[in-house]
Design a protein around this motif. Structure first.
Motif, PDB file in Angstrom:
ATOM      1  N   PRO A   1      78.895-101.172 -68.845  1.00  0.00           N
ATOM      2  CA  PRO A   1      77.788-102.136 -68.803  1.00  0.00           C
ATOM      3  C   PRO A   1      77.945-103.243 -69.843  1.00  0.00           C
ATOM      4  O   PRO A   1      78.249-102.976 -70.997  1.00  0.00           O
ATOM      5  CB  PRO A   1      76.560-101.283 -69.111  1.00  0.00           C
ATOM      6  CG  PRO A   1      76.946 -99.906 -68.734  1.00  0.00           C
ATOM      7  CD  PRO A   1      78.426 -99.805 -69.009  1.00  0.00           C
ATOM      8  N   GLN A   2      77.799-104.447 -69.404  1.00  0.00           N
ATOM      9  CA  GLN A   2      77.806-105.615 -70.275  1.00  0.00           C
ATOM     10  C   GLN A   2      76.408-106.212 -70.212  1.00  0.00           C
ATOM     11  O   GLN A   2      75.952-106.556 -69.134  1.00  0.00           O
ATOM     12  CB  GLN A   2      78.822-106.645 -69.784  1.00  0.00           C
ATOM     13  CG  GLN A   2      80.230-106.134 -69.755  1.00  0.00           C
ATOM     14  CD  GLN A   2      80.889-106.239 -71.099  1.00  0.00           C
ATOM     15  OE1 GLN A   2      80.598-107.146 -71.863  1.00  0.00           O
ATOM     16  NE2 GLN A   2      81.747-105.300 -71.415  1.00  0.00           N
ATOM     17  N   ARG A   3      75.775-106.310 -71.311  1.00  0.00           N
ATOM     18  CA  ARG A   3      74.420-106.853 -71.317  1.00  0.00           C
ATOM     19  C   ARG A   3      74.465-108.358 -71.556  1.00  0.00           C
ATOM     20  O   ARG A   3      75.101-108.819 -72.487  1.00  0.00           O
ATOM     21  CB  ARG A   3      73.581-106.201 -72.418  1.00  0.00           C
ATOM     22  CG  ARG A   3      73.436-104.708 -72.268  1.00  0.00           C
ATOM     23  CD  ARG A   3      72.582-104.370 -71.048  1.00  0.00           C
ATOM     24  NE  ARG A   3      72.371-102.960 -70.968  1.00  0.00           N
ATOM     25  CZ  ARG A   3      72.818-102.197 -69.985  1.00  0.00           C
ATOM     26  NH1 ARG A   3      73.502-102.722 -69.002  1.00  0.00           N
ATOM     27  NH2 ARG A   3      72.583-100.919 -69.973  1.00  0.00           N
ATOM     28  N   VAL A   4      73.803-109.100 -70.697  1.00  0.00           N
ATOM     29  CA  VAL A   4      73.656-110.521 -70.940  1.00  0.00           C
ATOM     30  C   VAL A   4      72.699-110.681 -72.111  1.00  0.00           C
ATOM     31  O   VAL A   4      71.886-109.801 -72.374  1.00  0.00           O
ATOM     32  CB  VAL A   4      73.143-111.251 -69.686  1.00  0.00           C
ATOM     33  CG1 VAL A   4      74.188-111.230 -68.601  1.00  0.00           C
ATOM     34  CG2 VAL A   4      71.844-110.640 -69.198  1.00  0.00           C
ATOM     35  N   ALA A   5      72.810-111.778 -72.816  1.00  0.00           N
ATOM     36  CA  ALA A   5      72.001-111.946 -74.021  1.00  0.00           C
ATOM     37  C   ALA A   5      71.408-113.346 -74.092  1.00  0.00           C
ATOM     38  O   ALA A   5      71.420-113.971 -75.137  1.00  0.00           O
ATOM     39  CB  ALA A   5      72.859-111.657 -75.250  1.00  0.00           C
ATOM     40  N   TYR A   6      70.896-113.836 -72.974  1.00  0.00           N
ATOM     41  CA  TYR A   6      70.358-115.189 -72.966  1.00  0.00           C
ATOM     42  C   TYR A   6      69.268-115.383 -74.014  1.00  0.00           C
ATOM     43  O   TYR A   6      69.181-116.434 -74.625  1.00  0.00           O
ATOM     44  CB  TYR A   6      69.759-115.547 -71.602  1.00  0.00           C
ATOM     45  CG  TYR A   6      70.604-115.207 -70.409  1.00  0.00           C
ATOM     46  CD1 TYR A   6      71.928-115.621 -70.292  1.00  0.00           C
ATOM     47  CD2 TYR A   6      70.062-114.469 -69.364  1.00  0.00           C
ATOM     48  CE1 TYR A   6      72.682-115.309 -69.181  1.00  0.00           C
ATOM     49  CE2 TYR A   6      70.806-114.163 -68.247  1.00  0.00           C
ATOM     50  CZ  TYR A   6      72.120-114.578 -68.163  1.00  0.00           C
ATOM     51  OH  TYR A   6      72.844-114.271 -67.051  1.00  0.00           O
ATOM     52  N   THR A   7      68.423-114.378 -74.208  1.00  0.00           N
ATOM     53  CA  THR A   7      67.286-114.520 -75.127  1.00  0.00           C
ATOM     54  C   THR A   7      67.661-114.216 -76.568  1.00  0.00           C
ATOM     55  O   THR A   7      66.834-114.364 -77.460  1.00  0.00           O
ATOM     56  CB  THR A   7      66.113-113.613 -74.698  1.00  0.00           C
ATOM     57  OG1 THR A   7      66.537-112.248 -74.733  1.00  0.00           O
ATOM     58  CG2 THR A   7      65.621-113.975 -73.304  1.00  0.00           C
ATOM     59  N   ALA A   8      68.908-113.804 -76.801  1.00  0.00           N
ATOM     60  CA  ALA A   8      69.352-113.487 -78.160  1.00  0.00           C
ATOM     61  C   ALA A   8      70.422-114.439 -78.669  1.00  0.00           C
ATOM     62  O   ALA A   8      70.640-114.520 -79.875  1.00  0.00           O
ATOM     63  CB  ALA A   8      69.894-112.056 -78.206  1.00  0.00           C
ATOM     64  N   SER A   9      71.082-115.145 -77.781  1.00  0.00           N
ATOM     65  CA  SER A   9      72.255-115.933 -78.153  1.00  0.00           C
ATOM     66  C   SER A   9      72.131-117.369 -77.668  1.00  0.00           C
ATOM     67  O   SER A   9      71.962-117.610 -76.468  1.00  0.00           O
ATOM     68  CB  SER A   9      73.508-115.289 -77.547  1.00  0.00           C
ATOM     69  OG  SER A   9      74.603-116.166 -77.589  1.00  0.00           O
ATOM     70  N   ILE A  10      72.249-118.308 -78.591  1.00  0.00           N
ATOM     71  CA  ILE A  10      72.259-119.720 -78.215  1.00  0.00           C
ATOM     72  C   ILE A  10      73.432-119.984 -77.267  1.00  0.00           C
ATOM     73  O   ILE A  10      73.284-120.658 -76.253  1.00  0.00           O
ATOM     74  CB  ILE A  10      72.350-120.617 -79.472  1.00  0.00           C
ATOM     75  CG1 ILE A  10      71.076-120.482 -80.303  1.00  0.00           C
ATOM     76  CG2 ILE A  10      72.602-122.074 -79.089  1.00  0.00           C
ATOM     77  CD1 ILE A  10      71.158-121.123 -81.680  1.00  0.00           C
ATOM     78  N   ASP A  11      74.600-119.437 -77.598  1.00  0.00           N
ATOM     79  CA  ASP A  11      75.783-119.642 -76.755  1.00  0.00           C
ATOM     80  C   ASP A  11      75.549-119.147 -75.329  1.00  0.00           C
ATOM     81  O   ASP A  11      75.912-119.819 -74.368  1.00  0.00           O
ATOM     82  CB  ASP A  11      77.007-118.941 -77.342  1.00  0.00           C
ATOM     83  CG  ASP A  11      77.508-119.593 -78.617  1.00  0.00           C
ATOM     84  OD1 ASP A  11      77.176-120.776 -78.855  1.00  0.00           O
ATOM     85  OD2 ASP A  11      78.240-118.929 -79.368  1.00  0.00           O
ATOM     86  N   ALA A  12      74.968-117.954 -75.185  1.00  0.00           N
ATOM     87  CA  ALA A  12      74.724-117.400 -73.852  1.00  0.00           C
ATOM     88  C   ALA A  12      73.707-118.232 -73.086  1.00  0.00           C
ATOM     89  O   ALA A  12      73.867-118.470 -71.881  1.00  0.00           O
ATOM     90  CB  ALA A  12      74.257-115.946 -73.957  1.00  0.00           C
ATOM     91  N   ALA A  13      72.653-118.680 -73.760  1.00  0.00           N
ATOM     92  CA  ALA A  13      71.621-119.484 -73.095  1.00  0.00           C
ATOM     93  C   ALA A  13      72.175-120.842 -72.666  1.00  0.00           C
ATOM     94  O   ALA A  13      71.909-121.306 -71.550  1.00  0.00           O
ATOM     95  CB  ALA A  13      70.417-119.665 -74.016  1.00  0.00           C
ATOM     96  N   VAL A  14      72.971-121.477 -73.533  1.00  0.00           N
ATOM     97  CA  VAL A  14      73.571-122.768 -73.188  1.00  0.00           C
ATOM     98  C   VAL A  14      74.587-122.599 -72.057  1.00  0.00           C
ATOM     99  O   VAL A  14      74.653-123.413 -71.124  1.00  0.00           O
ATOM    100  CB  VAL A  14      74.210-123.432 -74.423  1.00  0.00           C
ATOM    101  CG1 VAL A  14      75.088-124.607 -74.038  1.00  0.00           C
ATOM    102  CG2 VAL A  14      73.126-123.878 -75.401  1.00  0.00           C
ATOM    103  N   ALA A  15      75.386-121.529 -72.106  1.00  0.00           N
ATOM    104  CA  ALA A  15      76.371-121.286 -71.049  1.00  0.00           C
ATOM    105  C   ALA A  15      75.691-121.088 -69.697  1.00  0.00           C
ATOM    106  O   ALA A  15      76.144-121.632 -68.680  1.00  0.00           O
ATOM    107  CB  ALA A  15      77.243-120.083 -71.401  1.00  0.00           C
TER     108      ALA A  15
END
Length: 126
Positions: free
Chosen positions: A51-65
């Motif tokens: 399992p790979q957890r997305v981290a949009y709400t924890a990571s600026i990089d993930a949210a921008v990506a």
């Protein structure tokens, strides 16, 4: 893409969140059909992975990506408020290049990743 009722509900949850929220991350990935995420069982595009957890709400990089995948070519303005009504909150607005009037306006949230996610959801709901 999500139905008309899902995005406003996700937006309300993003605005109310006080920090990273893995359930909200998973629900956003599902609603936006983000191919860079996988489900709780670790299924990723038909492959069984850890399992790979997305981290949009924890990571600026993930949210921008995520925003870049869903709104390619759009521009971001973001920052942190240090005074006024939204003291100690972060904000983000997203708009098409050279068309700021078509943008999301400032979307504020408890953290910058949450503000980015909220701005994305506002843009997608228009």
């Amino acid at each position: 893409m999500a139905d008309e009722e899902t995005i406003p509900a996700l937006l309300d949850r993003g605005r109310a969140a006080t920090g990273p929220d893995t359930k909200l991350d998973r629900d956003i990935a599902t609603a936006l059909n983000d191919p860079w995420s996988n489900d709780e069982e670790g299924n990723f595009g038909g492959y069984d992975l850890m399992p790979q957890r997305v981290a949009y709400t924890a990571s600026i990089d993930a949210a921008v990506a995520l925003s870049g995948r869903k709104l390619p070519g759009w521009v971001f303005d973001m920052g942190n408020s240090v005074y006024g009504q939204h003291h100690d909150r972060s904000w983000c607005r997203i708009y098409p290049r050279n068309e700021q009037h078509r943008g999301t306006g400032n979307q504020d949230a408890a953290t910058l990743p949450l503000a980015i996610v909220c701005a994305l959801l506002v843009a997608l709901s228009r």
